[in-house]
Design a protein around this motif. Structure first.
Motif, PDB file in Angstrom:
ATOM      1  N   HIS A  81      13.145  -2.174 -55.820  1.00 23.80           N
ATOM      2  CA  HIS A  81      12.509  -1.467 -54.862  1.00 23.80           C
ATOM      3  C   HIS A  81      12.728   0.519 -54.576  1.00 23.80           C
ATOM      4  CE1 HIS A  81      10.225   0.080 -50.225  1.00 23.80           C
ATOM      5  NE2 HIS A  81      10.203   0.550 -50.906  1.00 23.80           N
ATOM      6  N   TYR A 114       8.024  -0.003 -57.106  1.00 25.95           N
ATOM      7  CA  TYR A 114       9.104  -1.782 -56.899  1.00 25.95           C
ATOM      8  C   TYR A 114       8.591  -2.262 -58.367  1.00 25.95           C
ATOM      9  CZ  TYR A 114       7.339  -1.858 -51.827  1.00 25.95           C
ATOM     10  OH  TYR A 114       7.161  -1.650 -51.127  1.00 25.95           O
ATOM     11  N   ILE A 128       7.315 -14.662 -60.185  1.00 17.32           N
ATOM     12  CA  ILE A 128       7.286 -13.725 -60.143  1.00 17.32           C
ATOM     13  C   ILE A 128       8.606 -13.543 -59.010  1.00 17.32           C
ATOM     14  CG2 ILE A 128       7.289 -11.152 -60.310  1.00 17.32           C
ATOM     15  CD1 ILE A 128       4.154 -12.380 -60.891  1.00 17.32           C
ATOM     16  N   PHE A 174       7.026  -6.762 -64.726  1.00 18.32           N
ATOM     17  CA  PHE A 174       5.987  -5.657 -63.448  1.00 18.32           C
ATOM     18  C   PHE A 174       6.579  -4.798 -62.681  1.00 18.32           C
ATOM     19  CE2 PHE A 174       2.253  -9.051 -64.802  1.00 18.32           C
ATOM     20  CZ  PHE A 174       3.452  -9.756 -65.325  1.00 18.32           C
ATOM     21  N   GLN A 205      -3.630  -8.447 -67.527  1.00 21.05           N
ATOM     22  CA  GLN A 205      -3.799  -7.284 -66.578  1.00 21.05           C
ATOM     23  C   GLN A 205      -3.223  -6.987 -66.029  1.00 21.05           C
ATOM     24  OE1 GLN A 205      -8.180  -6.222 -65.128  1.00 21.05           O
ATOM     25  NE2 GLN A 205      -9.171  -6.980 -66.663  1.00 21.05           N
ATOM     26  N   GLY A 206      -2.763  -6.354 -65.018  1.00 22.99           N
ATOM     27  CA  GLY A 206      -1.323  -5.855 -63.686  1.00 22.99           C
ATOM     28  C   GLY A 206      -2.351  -7.170 -62.918  1.00 22.99           C
ATOM     29  N   PHE A 226      11.546 -10.188 -57.448  1.00 25.93           N
ATOM     30  CA  PHE A 226      11.540  -9.051 -57.044  1.00 25.93           C
ATOM     31  C   PHE A 226      13.087  -8.364 -57.635  1.00 25.93           C
ATOM     32  CE2 PHE A 226      12.061  -5.195 -54.687  1.00 25.93           C
ATOM     33  CZ  PHE A 226      13.219  -5.115 -54.111  1.00 25.93           C
ATOM     34  N   ARG A 238       9.438 -11.671 -65.102  1.00 19.57           N
ATOM     35  CA  ARG A 238       8.370 -12.736 -64.787  1.00 19.57           C
ATOM     36  C   ARG A 238       9.236 -14.167 -65.704  1.00 19.57           C
ATOM     37  NH1 ARG A 238       3.108 -15.977 -64.941  1.00 19.57           N
ATOM     38  NH2 ARG A 238       4.213 -18.337 -63.816  1.00 19.57           N
ATOM     39  N   TYR A 254      -2.729 -12.407 -54.626  1.00 16.65           N
ATOM     40  CA  TYR A 254      -3.403 -12.260 -55.976  1.00 16.65           C
ATOM     41  C   TYR A 254      -3.571 -12.957 -57.102  1.00 16.65           C
ATOM     42  CZ  TYR A 254      -0.271  -7.851 -54.367  1.00 16.65           C
ATOM     43  OH  TYR A 254       0.102  -7.020 -53.514  1.00 16.65           O
ATOM     44  N   PHE A 305       0.030  -2.933 -59.017  1.00 15.38           N
ATOM     45  CA  PHE A 305       0.432  -4.021 -60.510  1.00 15.38           C
ATOM     46  C   PHE A 305      -0.001  -3.211 -61.036  1.00 15.38           C
ATOM     47  CE2 PHE A 305       3.397  -7.085 -58.736  1.00 15.38           C
ATOM     48  CZ  PHE A 305       3.186  -6.923 -57.365  1.00 15.38           C
ATOM     49  N   GLY A 306       0.637  -2.677 -62.363  1.00 13.68           N
ATOM     50  CA  GLY A 306       0.575  -2.280 -63.274  1.00 13.68           C
ATOM     51  C   GLY A 306       0.680  -3.907 -64.969  1.00 13.68           C
ATOM     52  N   PRO A 307       0.686  -3.789 -65.732  1.00 16.88           N
ATOM     53  CA  PRO A 307      -0.128  -4.927 -66.726  1.00 16.88           C
ATOM     54  C   PRO A 307       1.035  -5.541 -67.098  1.00 16.88           C
ATOM     55  CG  PRO A 307      -0.196  -2.555 -67.622  1.00 16.88           C
ATOM     56  CD  PRO A 307       0.209  -1.712 -66.318  1.00 16.88           C
ATOM     57  N   TYR A 320       9.364  -5.692 -61.054  1.00 13.62           N
ATOM     58  CA  TYR A 320       9.937  -7.709 -60.677  1.00 13.62           C
ATOM     59  C   TYR A 320       9.449  -7.956 -61.834  1.00 13.62           C
ATOM     60  CZ  TYR A 320       7.035  -7.372 -55.747  1.00 13.62           C
ATOM     61  OH  TYR A 320       6.983  -6.575 -54.467  1.00 13.62           O
ATOM     62  N   GLN A 380       0.243  -3.572 -53.193  1.00 13.89           N
ATOM     63  CA  GLN A 380       0.930  -3.266 -54.347  1.00 13.89           C
ATOM     64  C   GLN A 380       0.516  -3.483 -55.584  1.00 13.89           C
ATOM     65  OE1 GLN A 380       4.911  -4.791 -55.042  1.00 13.89           O
ATOM     66  NE2 GLN A 380       5.081  -4.696 -52.549  1.00 13.89           N
TER      67      GLN A 380
END
Lengths: 115, 114
Positions: free
Chosen positions: A48, A33, A43, A91, B42-43, A45, A37, B36, A106-108, A35, A104
């Motif tokens: 996908h 996915y 955030i 993201f 960080q993620g 979407f 922000r 979340y 998430f990456g940073p 996203y 899910q």
């Protein structure tokens, strides 16, 4: 196990330039996915992937955004040409579960600044 | 379509005090509910989720949330916060019919003071 990684962590470009963001999901996760922000907003979407196929791209803002997922592994999100309103944090997340109840990861994020 | 509202953008609280972060949602279909947390640089990390069953859900780091269908709320609580809980918290929903697309609230920044 490595988590979701994103590259670059920051990118500053001028309006009209092109930028490509990369996401490497957790190995074995078919669902990927994107996203975004925008500052001060929620955030949102973007799209996908299931493996290499786009399952839902209803959140893509316009045709300046192009997402690909080569061979069902990493994904890229290209913005061409970039506009000021594209600034924000992008993201990427991946999930093993095919349905909406899955976690899910998430990456940073990649912070994109368009000047 | 779904929407999520987090009623507080910032919540300051002293260490060891209880905290509640509020979340309300709107949806014409059944949804899954998530909280979340994002620590600096960080993620996002999943705290807890409600899929079905007991309306009180326990998550990591001592957090819990209660699903209230009649009030369409999913408030997050912790009885005693630590400095390390300082972070941004996001409430999100996912359409049960869909394939995982998350709809997020605006986020709540929890500031724990010593």
């Amino acid at each position: 196990e490595a988590g979701v990684t994103q590259f670059p962590s920051h990118s500053v470009i001028e309006k009209g330039q092109t930028v490509t963001l990369r996401c490497d999901p957790i190995s074995g996760h078919d669902n990927l996915y994107w996203y975004r922000r925008v500052m001060g907003k929620e955030i949102k979407f973007l799209l996908h992937f299931v493996k290499e196929s786009k399952q839902d791209e209803s959140g893509m803002p316009n045709n300046r955004f192009l997402a690909e997922r080569t061979g069902g592994t990493y994904s890229t999100l290209k913005v061409q040409p970039a506009e000021l309103e594209d600034s924000g944090v992008y993201f990427c997340a991946s999930s093993q579960d095919p349905a909406g109840f899955g976690e899910q990861y998430f990456g940073p994020g990649t912070r994109l600044t368009v000047t | 379509a779904q929407s999520v509202t987090q009623l507080d953008s910032q919540v300051p609280v002293f260490e060891e005090a209880p905290v509640e972060l509020r979340c309300n949602y709107s949806s014409s279909v059944s949804v899954y509910l998530f909280w979340y947390v994002q620590y600096p640089n960080q993620g996002l990390q999943l705290l807890l989720k409600y899929l079905s069953g007991s309306t009180l859900v326990k998550g990591i780091n001592g957090f819990e949330a209660e699903f209230n269908k009649s009030q369409t709320s999913f408030h997050l609580r912790k009885p005693s916060v630590h400095i390390s809980d300082t972070a941004e918290y996001f409430c999100a929903v996912s359409d049960m019919r869909n394939t995982g697309k998350l709809i997020f609230g605006q986020g709540t920044t929890l500031q724990v003071k010593p």
